[in-house]
Design a protein around this motif. Structure first.
Motif, PDB file in Angstrom:
ATOM      1  N   ASN A  76     -20.285 -26.593  15.917  1.00 18.66           N
ATOM      2  CA  ASN A  76     -19.426 -25.662  16.692  1.00 18.66           C
ATOM      3  C   ASN A  76     -18.022 -26.278  17.035  1.00 18.66           C
ATOM      4  O   ASN A  76     -17.546 -26.820  18.272  1.00 18.66           O
ATOM      5  CB  ASN A  76     -20.075 -25.564  18.116  1.00 18.66           C
ATOM      6  N   LEU A  77     -17.316 -26.503  16.026  1.00 21.12           N
ATOM      7  CA  LEU A  77     -16.079 -27.430  16.157  1.00 21.12           C
ATOM      8  C   LEU A  77     -15.010 -26.652  17.248  1.00 21.12           C
ATOM      9  O   LEU A  77     -14.099 -27.137  17.788  1.00 21.12           O
ATOM     10  CB  LEU A  77     -15.332 -27.664  14.822  1.00 21.12           C
ATOM     11  N   ALA A  78     -15.016 -25.323  17.110  1.00 24.11           N
ATOM     12  CA  ALA A  78     -14.241 -24.530  18.180  1.00 24.11           C
ATOM     13  C   ALA A  78     -14.543 -24.797  19.374  1.00 24.11           C
ATOM     14  O   ALA A  78     -13.400 -24.983  20.203  1.00 24.11           O
ATOM     15  CB  ALA A  78     -14.156 -23.164  17.764  1.00 24.11           C
ATOM     16  N   LYS A  79     -15.511 -25.299  20.019  1.00 26.06           N
ATOM     17  CA  LYS A  79     -15.880 -25.592  21.264  1.00 26.06           C
ATOM     18  C   LYS A  79     -15.503 -27.161  21.329  1.00 26.06           C
ATOM     19  O   LYS A  79     -14.958 -27.352  22.451  1.00 26.06           O
ATOM     20  CB  LYS A  79     -17.188 -25.158  21.713  1.00 26.06           C
ATOM     21  N   LEU A  80     -15.783 -28.011  20.419  1.00 24.66           N
ATOM     22  CA  LEU A  80     -15.614 -29.357  20.515  1.00 24.66           C
ATOM     23  C   LEU A  80     -14.215 -29.795  20.565  1.00 24.66           C
ATOM     24  O   LEU A  80     -13.676 -30.668  21.396  1.00 24.66           O
ATOM     25  CB  LEU A  80     -16.381 -29.912  19.461  1.00 24.66           C
ATOM     26  N   PHE A  81     -13.379 -29.065  19.956  1.00 20.86           N
ATOM     27  CA  PHE A  81     -12.039 -29.391  19.635  1.00 20.86           C
ATOM     28  C   PHE A  81     -11.240 -28.459  20.525  1.00 20.86           C
ATOM     29  O   PHE A  81     -10.408 -27.688  20.013  1.00 20.86           O
ATOM     30  CB  PHE A  81     -11.808 -29.353  18.202  1.00 20.86           C
ATOM     31  N   THR A  82     -10.882 -28.974  21.672  1.00 20.43           N
ATOM     32  CA  THR A  82      -9.949 -28.171  22.766  1.00 20.43           C
ATOM     33  C   THR A  82      -8.927 -28.270  22.690  1.00 20.43           C
ATOM     34  O   THR A  82      -7.835 -27.755  23.016  1.00 20.43           O
ATOM     35  CB  THR A  82     -10.790 -28.123  24.093  1.00 20.43           C
ATOM     36  N   GLU A  83      -8.307 -29.445  22.229  1.00 21.97           N
ATOM     37  CA  GLU A  83      -6.984 -29.950  22.377  1.00 21.97           C
ATOM     38  C   GLU A  83      -6.587 -30.107  20.746  1.00 21.97           C
ATOM     39  O   GLU A  83      -6.909 -31.076  20.178  1.00 21.97           O
ATOM     40  CB  GLU A  83      -6.642 -31.328  23.066  1.00 21.97           C
ATOM     41  N   LYS A  84      -5.670 -29.556  20.199  1.00 27.51           N
ATOM     42  CA  LYS A  84      -5.759 -29.292  18.846  1.00 27.51           C
ATOM     43  C   LYS A  84      -4.296 -29.903  18.215  1.00 27.51           C
ATOM     44  O   LYS A  84      -3.580 -29.586  17.352  1.00 27.51           O
ATOM     45  CB  LYS A  84      -5.589 -27.953  18.175  1.00 27.51           C
ATOM     46  N   THR A  85      -4.121 -31.153  18.782  1.00 30.74           N
ATOM     47  CA  THR A  85      -2.770 -31.889  18.486  1.00 30.74           C
ATOM     48  C   THR A  85      -2.919 -32.979  17.530  1.00 30.74           C
ATOM     49  O   THR A  85      -2.091 -33.394  16.862  1.00 30.74           O
ATOM     50  CB  THR A  85      -2.147 -32.132  19.594  1.00 30.74           C
ATOM     51  N   GLU A  86      -3.991 -33.795  17.892  1.00 26.80           N
ATOM     52  CA  GLU A  86      -4.483 -34.920  16.924  1.00 26.80           C
ATOM     53  C   GLU A  86      -5.822 -35.132  16.974  1.00 26.80           C
ATOM     54  O   GLU A  86      -6.635 -34.365  17.383  1.00 26.80           O
ATOM     55  CB  GLU A  86      -3.905 -36.045  17.606  1.00 26.80           C
ATOM     56  N   VAL A  87      -6.352 -35.826  15.756  1.00 27.51           N
ATOM     57  CA  VAL A  87      -7.623 -36.266  15.526  1.00 27.51           C
ATOM     58  C   VAL A  87      -7.607 -37.782  15.437  1.00 27.51           C
ATOM     59  O   VAL A  87      -6.746 -38.493  15.136  1.00 27.51           O
ATOM     60  CB  VAL A  87      -8.455 -35.763  14.400  1.00 27.51           C
ATOM     61  N   LEU A  88      -8.808 -38.570  15.677  1.00 26.02           N
ATOM     62  CA  LEU A  88      -9.156 -39.826  15.614  1.00 26.02           C
ATOM     63  C   LEU A  88      -9.899 -40.157  14.443  1.00 26.02           C
ATOM     64  O   LEU A  88     -11.064 -39.694  14.718  1.00 26.02           O
ATOM     65  CB  LEU A  88      -9.657 -40.283  17.202  1.00 26.02           C
ATOM     66  N   ILE A  89      -9.477 -40.862  13.829  1.00 26.64           N
ATOM     67  CA  ILE A  89     -10.418 -41.429  12.615  1.00 26.64           C
ATOM     68  C   ILE A  89     -11.090 -42.823  12.850  1.00 26.64           C
ATOM     69  O   ILE A  89     -10.140 -43.675  13.108  1.00 26.64           O
ATOM     70  CB  ILE A  89      -9.711 -41.328  11.385  1.00 26.64           C
ATOM     71  N   ARG A  90     -12.268 -43.023  13.198  1.00 22.29           N
ATOM     72  CA  ARG A  90     -12.910 -44.263  13.276  1.00 22.29           C
ATOM     73  C   ARG A  90     -13.533 -44.842  12.044  1.00 22.29           C
ATOM     74  O   ARG A  90     -14.329 -43.881  11.470  1.00 22.29           O
ATOM     75  CB  ARG A  90     -14.069 -44.076  14.390  1.00 22.29           C
ATOM     76  N   HIS A  91     -13.268 -46.041  11.774  1.00 22.92           N
ATOM     77  CA  HIS A  91     -13.595 -46.576  10.379  1.00 22.92           C
ATOM     78  C   HIS A  91     -14.621 -47.699  10.786  1.00 22.92           C
ATOM     79  O   HIS A  91     -14.069 -48.885  11.171  1.00 22.92           O
ATOM     80  CB  HIS A  91     -12.477 -47.042   9.674  1.00 22.92           C
ATOM     81  N   LYS A  92     -15.860 -47.891  10.475  1.00 24.12           N
ATOM     82  CA  LYS A  92     -16.677 -48.878  10.545  1.00 24.12           C
ATOM     83  C   LYS A  92     -17.147 -49.542   9.486  1.00 24.12           C
ATOM     84  O   LYS A  92     -17.824 -49.031   8.471  1.00 24.12           O
ATOM     85  CB  LYS A  92     -17.790 -48.484  11.611  1.00 24.12           C
ATOM     86  N   LEU A  93     -16.990 -50.989   9.349  1.00 22.18           N
ATOM     87  CA  LEU A  93     -17.403 -51.783   8.199  1.00 22.18           C
ATOM     88  C   LEU A  93     -18.607 -52.217   8.576  1.00 22.18           C
ATOM     89  O   LEU A  93     -19.336 -52.192   9.595  1.00 22.18           O
ATOM     90  CB  LEU A  93     -16.270 -52.845   8.045  1.00 22.18           C
ATOM     91  N   GLN A  94     -19.463 -52.576   7.359  1.00 22.48           N
ATOM     92  CA  GLN A  94     -20.675 -52.979   7.349  1.00 22.48           C
ATOM     93  C   GLN A  94     -21.033 -54.165   8.329  1.00 22.48           C
ATOM     94  O   GLN A  94     -22.037 -54.212   8.932  1.00 22.48           O
ATOM     95  CB  GLN A  94     -21.113 -53.265   6.054  1.00 22.48           C
ATOM     96  N   ASN A  95     -20.122 -55.078   8.409  1.00 22.93           N
ATOM     97  CA  ASN A  95     -20.287 -56.201   9.394  1.00 22.93           C
ATOM     98  C   ASN A  95     -20.127 -55.744  10.820  1.00 22.93           C
ATOM     99  O   ASN A  95     -20.131 -56.485  11.705  1.00 22.93           O
ATOM    100  CB  ASN A  95     -19.142 -57.321   8.839  1.00 22.93           C
TER     101      ASN A  95
END
Length: 206
Positions: A76-95
Motif C-alpha cells: 500500500n505505497l500510496a498510504k505509506l508514502f505521504t510526502e512525495k519529495t524524496e526517498v531514502l535508499i539504505r544500503h547494508k553490507l554483509q559486515n
C-alpha cells in the motif's frame, strides 16, 4: 563491493493525528502510541489484510518507512508514502555497515512529485527485467505531456543535482529495487558502471 548486500527503500512521512484502528502505516504506529514511539520494526496490514514488516524511523514531526527486501505482499505505497519529495535508499553490507542516500528530483523537475510503485511502472518508462518481481519502482520523470528527446534529466542525491542529456523521447529517470524472490536471471541488458548510475552509492552517508 565484496559480499552480499541489502538494499532498502524508505519513504518520508508526515506524522498526522488521524490513525486507523489497525496499523496500516508508521503514522498509525505513531499516533496510537501513548508516548513518543520508538523507532523499530513493526508489523503492518494492507488493504487485503495481508501482514508485512517495516522499519519505522521516527523523527520530530516526521519519519521514514523502510520496506524490507523480503516483502512479498502489496505494501500500500500510496498510504505509506505521504510526502512525495524524496526517498531514502539504505544500503547494508554483509559486515553490518549501513549507509543512507537521499534521492529526489533535480531542480528542473522540483515541482513534480516522485512516483513510487510496487510491481508497476504505470505512468513512467517501463523497466528492463520487470520479471524479477517483486520490485519497488521510483519514477522521477512521468511520461505524459512532454517529448523528452535531448531533454536534461537525472536525480538529486544528497542535495546535489546529477544530470544527463537524454538519448531518446522517453523519460529515462527511474530507480528500481529488484527483490527477485524467484531468483530469475537478468535479461540481455548490461551497462558499464558510470558515475551517474552509481552516485547514490558513491555519495552515501554512514
Amino acid at each position: 563491493m565484496a559480499g552480499k548486500t541489502l538494499l532498502q527503500l524508505c519513504f518520508w512521512i508526515v506524522l498526522a493525528r488521524f490513525c486507523h484502528t489497525t496499523l496500516q502505516t508508521c503514522t498509525d504506529v505513531s499516533c496510537s502510541a501513548s508516548c513518543p514511539p520508538s523507532s523499530g520494526t513493526y508489523t503492518l496490514t494492507n488493504a487485503n489484510s495481508d501482514s508485512f514488516t517495516v522499519y519505522c524511523l521516527f523523527e520530530s514531526g516526521y519519519g521514514y518507512t523502510f520496506i524490507a527486501a523480503n516483502t512479498s505482499v502489496d505494501p500500500n505505497l500510496a498510504k505509506l508514502f505521504t510526502e512525495k519529495t524524496e526517498v531514502l535508499i539504505r544500503h547494508k553490507l554483509q559486515n553490518g555497515s549501513q549507509y543512507d542516500a537521499t534521492a529526489a528530483q533535480i531542480s528542473k523537475y522540483s515541482s513534480e512529485n516522485l512516483g513510487v510503485l510496487y510491481n508497476s511502472s504505470t505512468g513512467y518508462n517501463n523497466l528492463v527485467n520487470d520479471h524479477m518481481t517483486p520490485y519497488l519502482y521510483v519514477g522521477f520523470v512521468p511520461k505524459a505531456g512532454v517529448n523528452h528527446s535531448k531533454d536534461i534529466q537525472g536525480w538529486k542525491v544528497q542535495g546535489t543535482d546529477y544530470n544527463f542529456t537524454n538519448c531518446d523521447a522517453n523519460p529515462n529517470s527511474y530507480f528500481t529495487l529488484l527483490y527477485n524472490s524467484q531468483n530469475e536471471a537478468y535479461g540481455n541488458y548490461s551497462h558499464a558502471k558510470t558515475d551517474l548510475l552509481h552516485v547514490w552509492y558513491d555519495m552515501r552517508a554512514k
